[in-house]
Each structure stands twice: as structure tokens, then as C-alpha cells.
Design an enzyme around this catalytic site. Structure first.
Site, PDB file in Angstrom:
ATOM      1  N   LYS A  59       0.869  -1.119   0.120  1.00 52.30           N
ATOM      2  CA  LYS A  59       0.001   0.543  -0.064  1.00 52.30           C
ATOM      3  C   LYS A  59       1.279   1.344  -0.072  1.00 52.30           C
ATOM      4  O   LYS A  59       0.174   1.880  -0.423  1.00 52.30           O
ATOM      5  CB  LYS A  59      -0.700   0.358   0.817  1.00 52.30           C
ATOM      6  CG  LYS A  59      -1.932  -0.968   1.121  1.00 52.30           C
ATOM      7  CD  LYS A  59      -2.370  -1.722   2.574  1.00 52.30           C
ATOM      8  CE  LYS A  59      -3.814  -2.350   2.037  1.00 52.30           C
ATOM      9  NZ  LYS A  59      -4.693  -2.746   3.633  1.00 52.30           N
ATOM     10  N   GLN A 103      -4.790  -1.627   9.574  1.00 52.75           N
ATOM     11  CA  GLN A 103      -3.940  -2.857   9.032  1.00 52.75           C
ATOM     12  C   GLN A 103      -4.947  -4.826   9.994  1.00 52.75           C
ATOM     13  O   GLN A 103      -4.404  -4.451  11.154  1.00 52.75           O
ATOM     14  CB  GLN A 103      -2.456  -3.035   8.661  1.00 52.75           C
ATOM     15  CG  GLN A 103      -2.469  -4.461   8.133  1.00 52.75           C
ATOM     16  CD  GLN A 103      -2.677  -4.767   6.576  1.00 52.75           C
ATOM     17  OE1 GLN A 103      -2.766  -3.758   5.741  1.00 52.75           O
ATOM     18  NE2 GLN A 103      -3.500  -5.944   6.142  1.00 52.75           N
ATOM     19  N   ASP A 126     -10.646   1.801   3.949  1.00 54.56           N
ATOM     20  CA  ASP A 126     -11.036   0.292   4.172  1.00 54.56           C
ATOM     21  C   ASP A 126     -12.537   0.460   3.441  1.00 54.56           C
ATOM     22  O   ASP A 126     -13.312  -0.525   3.593  1.00 54.56           O
ATOM     23  CB  ASP A 126     -10.775  -0.109   5.336  1.00 54.56           C
ATOM     24  CG  ASP A 126      -9.631  -1.126   5.000  1.00 54.56           C
ATOM     25  OD1 ASP A 126      -9.079  -1.358   3.570  1.00 54.56           O
ATOM     26  OD2 ASP A 126      -8.835  -1.562   5.714  1.00 54.56           O
TER      27      ASP A 126
END
Lengths: 290, 290
Positions: A59, A103, A126
Site C-alpha cells: 500500500k 491493518q 477501507d
């Protein structure tokens, strides 16, 4: 007899992702020129899980390519809930950070749900916050889960008609199956959601014009389970002896599909490109409201 | 030949609703005894639409039956957005009001979405706030839309197995179809969502073990479209010359169904009973967090 070549049926996730990233790059240049804002993404990684570290690294690399300011908040394995929440609250307040990515999974002693709820929905890169999930369900898609959004983008790029088609989803996870179903219903597909409790899975998959599979069961979908001409997205990943397998038996299924994503190189790169798009979207929204 | 009697197949929404209301009444007595709290519901009605007035009246009557303190906030047709928002903010702050119900539709000049977003999700008795919709989608059902929740409650009361069954939903509205689909997926049914864009509707309905229809198309579902033994919920309402019709041709479909809701007297009363349950739930949550 010469072996037929099915390359034209492969959905090339890497080149699609490049295309999306180029659009994001342009958008970032424009935002910087007009508003003086550089989009910023903060990733939070608790502990040292190697797979999680690799995902975070991918990312950050993508951020570098498109021009997003990226910060790597690595926190030790023994981080307390309080410390994690504190970090999220700080990032929520910062004007130079427009996206926050926690994460997953977190170490077991931490409350994942509480941490995700703490993220400002406007910075929820997200798309997993209930507020954003709810907007998705009622057809107001903003920051939504990146993997199913990548599938939608691929359908658009390949001019696949969705309205009125039968879309079958195998797997009903919160990350893929359920948001994917909502996105396809929002686009007026007839949508069937199948999963481990489904009786006679083949009955559904055989009828699918569009098939999205995300179960983590290696080669669950065989050639005799798909319709001639189906468009197929393989969201599954299984690792075995250092090799990566999808949920679809690609080599055989490709002979019947009209379009199909490989694993790797299919939906994976698209997911990261959509994440970049979301950070830009969040930065734009920030510019509009500040 | 004597006409067969199908009465035992009818899901009696009125008596089910009574049962739910009796449970709510007990719960209210207990909450009052233990915490000294009387659950409170505020309804907001803007304008004088006769149908809306009737719905609000039915809800107030139910509150009276179960012991919920109910307030009727009637606001004139020419209410401004500012005034409406002000009223919602006041109700959000009040400790004696645990549920807020904004009767829809609002007069056209008002922003329905903004008003609904202003309601504290913890007091969102109708379950339409995106935050609550998102929790529903990820399987954490709290305050959820009342009509589909009433269907779930009926399935439970009649001991209908859901896991692994094929549930077909006709209609993809935010109020019924989409939340209904999420609730059934959460309970591990295989779920197909059909609607006006569906090609060959009969193919899906014929395969349904559980069929939920909410389209507002009078008698859309005929006997030749359903499977022998299906469990059928009719959420549609069409008024014609003072008579009310459902989406299902009841008199003929009942001959094939194992269980079926009539219109009227089916899901309607259940919806209001679930609303009462939600106000109690919100009051309990309030007691726990204050």
C-alpha cells in the site's frame, strides 16, 4: 490440434490497476493545484505479522506511485487498547491525514471492533465502518470496501452489463460477499448470495452471468459449475508450498468464461488501486467541507 | 367435493403481534421496576397527510397498550428544515425519550435524508439510519428496519428453518428488500434478490423455500410461480376502491404454500409490534449506558 489461446479472456488486474492509479495521480495533481492539498494516508500496523507487513508495504508503494503522502504507524505487539485508540483519535484530528487504514487482524488481546468504530467514517479508507457500510446498503456508495469496489470497476472497464443480469456471489463475508451483493443489487442485478450452508451450490453457479467467488477454498469452482460465457471474479487466495491458488480452477474454467480474473494478478492489484482512489476521494471531501 | 380449508396455513400477524406486545409489556414492567425508567417514543409528523396520520395513530395506540410513554410532535406543513432539525436535536438530548420516529414521507421541500441522519442512531426506532443499516449488514443487528424484522420474528415463532434454505426476495427497497436480504444472509440462508429488472422472475420464485414479496404490484405472485410447501410473506399493499390487496394472489397461492401471510392482518401488525420492541431495546441500552 493446436491448443486454443484464451489470453483475451483474462481480466488483467495489473494493467487495470495501473489505469486507475493514473487517474488517481491526475486527480491528486488537480487537487494540489486547486486546493493546495496533498492527500495523506496513515496505516496502523500493530505487531509484526509478516503477511500484514507485506500488505502494508504494498500500500505504501502504491501511495508513492500516485503521490499520496503515506505514514507508517507501526505499534508494538504489546500495544494497549488505550494506546491504539489514542493513536486513532490523533489521526482523526490531523488535517494532513485524510485516510486511516488499520491493518487487520490485530493481536488477539485488542478489540478490533472498538478500534474500527473509532476511525472517523470520513477517513475510513477501507470502507468497513458501519456508517459507510450502511450508506452502501441504501445505495449511497462513498467509502466502501475496496475489493468488491475493484470488481465493480473491472465490470465498468470491460463494459459488462450488470442490470438485469444474474450475479451469483459465493461467500458471505463482511469484507467481500456482503458488500459485493449490496453493490450489485444497487446496480439492478438479480443477486444470489451462496456460501458454505448453500445446498447444491452448482445449481446457482451454473446460472450465473456474473460470478464472484471469495471463500478461500482452493479451486472450489470447476468448469462444470459455470455457464458458457460467464464473467468470473476470483477473490480467493490459498497459499500452498509457496504457491498461490484462487477459488476457481482457472485453467479449465477459462475455456467457458468470457472474462475471468487470474490469481494472482486479478482482483488483488485492483483492491490497492481502489484504496488509492478512496484516499483521494476522502481528501476531496475534506477540501469541500473545510 | 367439500372445499378444503387452508386456515392452518395462515400466519396470523395480529395474534403474533399480540404475543410480541405482551413480551414487550413484561419487559417494560421489569425495566421500570429495576431502573425506574419508562420507555419513551416521540413521533414527528410534518404536515397533515391522512395516511401518515393514521400510521402515527396506530403506533400511539400500540404504545398505550404496552405502556410506552408516547409523544405526538405534529409540525405544520410549512415547517422549515431548521425547525425540523431543531426538534430532532431537542429529542436527541431528552433523557425521557428513547425512540424517535420521523414519519415519512416529508413534505417535498424538506430534506428527508438530512433529517434522518440527524436522529441519534441510539434512538433510531425505525432502524433506517446508515449506522444501524451498516451494523445490520455486518451481522450486528440492533435497531433494524421493523418490517423485515417482523418477518424474521414470524419465521422464529413458526419454527421455520432458515439456514441453508433458498430465500427469494422480490423488491429491492431500502425499507424492506435490502435489509430483509441482509437479515436472511446473516442467518445463513441462500438469498436471491429479485426486482423489476429481473429477467424471468418465475424461475427464482418457483425455487423459493421462503418467499418475501414487497413490490406494491397487486397480485404479482400467482400460484404457478411458487413451490409446493413454500413459506410466503406478503409485504405489499395496494389500495383500490377502498379495498386493500397484497402482492400475492392469496386465495390461489395458499393452496400451495405451507405458511403464508394475508393482507391485511399479516406483516402490518408485526411491524408495529417490532417498533414497540425497539423502543424497549433503546430504553434498555440507555439504562445500561447511563
Amino acid at each position: 490440434m493446436a491448443e486454443e489461446n484464451y489470453d483475451s479472456r483474462k481480466i488483467d488486474g495489473r494493467s487495470l490497476a495501473r489505469k486507475v492509479e493514473e487517474q488517481v495521480e491526475k486527480g491528486i495533481d488537480q487537487l494540489q493545484a486547486e486546493e493546495g492539498i496533498v492527500p495523506g494516508l496513515a496505516t496502523i500496523l500493530v505487531g509484526a505479522d509478516p503477511a500484514s507487513k507485506m500488505y502494508v508495504r504494498l500500500k505504501h508503494k502504491a501511495c508513492e506511485r500516485v503521490g499520496i503522502h503515506a505514514e507508517d504507524h507501526e505499534m508494538p505487539e504489546y500495544t494497549t487498547q488505550e494506546q491504539l485508540m489514542q493513536r486513532i483519535w490523533e489521526l482523526n484530528e490531523r488535517e494532513d491525514i485524510h485516510g486511516i487504514l488499520l491493518q487487520l487482524p490485530l493481536p488477539e488481546c485488542l478489540d478490533e471492533k472498538a478500534a474500527m468504530l473509532a476511525i472517523d467514517p470520513a477517513k475510513d479508507a477501507d470502507g468497513f465502518h458501519p456508517y459507510n457500510m450502511g450508506k452502501l446498503l441504501i445505495g449511497e456508495e462513498g467509502l466502501v470496501p475496496c475489493t468488491p469496489k475493484g470488481v465493480i470497476r473491472a465490470l465498468e472497464e470491460y463494459d459488462v452489463e450488470v442490470q438485469g443480469k444474474h450475479a451469483v456471489i459465493v461467500g458471505h463475508s463482511n469484507v467481500v460477499g456482503k458488500p459485493m451483493a449490496a453493490m450489485l443489487v444497487n446496480r439492478n442485478a438479480t443477486v444470489s448470495v451462496c456460501h458454505v450452508y448453500t445446498d447444491d451450490l452448482k445449481k446457482y453457479t451454473l446460472d450465473a452471468d456474473i460470478l464472484v467467488v471469495g471463500t478461500g477454498v482452493k479451486h472450489l469452482i470447476k468448469a462444470d459449475m459455470v455457464k458458457e460465457g460467464a464473467v468470473i471474479f476470483d477473490v480467493g487466495i490459498t497459499e500452498e508450498n509457496g504457491k498461490v491458488y484462487g477459488d476457481v480452477d482457472y485453467d479449465n474454467v477459462v475455456k467457458k468464461a468470457s472474462l475471468i480474473t487470474p490469481v494472482p494478478g486479478g482482483v488483488g492489484p485492483m483492491t490497492i488501486a481502489i484504496l488509492m482512489e478512496h484516499v483521494l476521494m476522502a481528501a476531496r471531501n475534506f477540501a469541500e467541507t473545510h
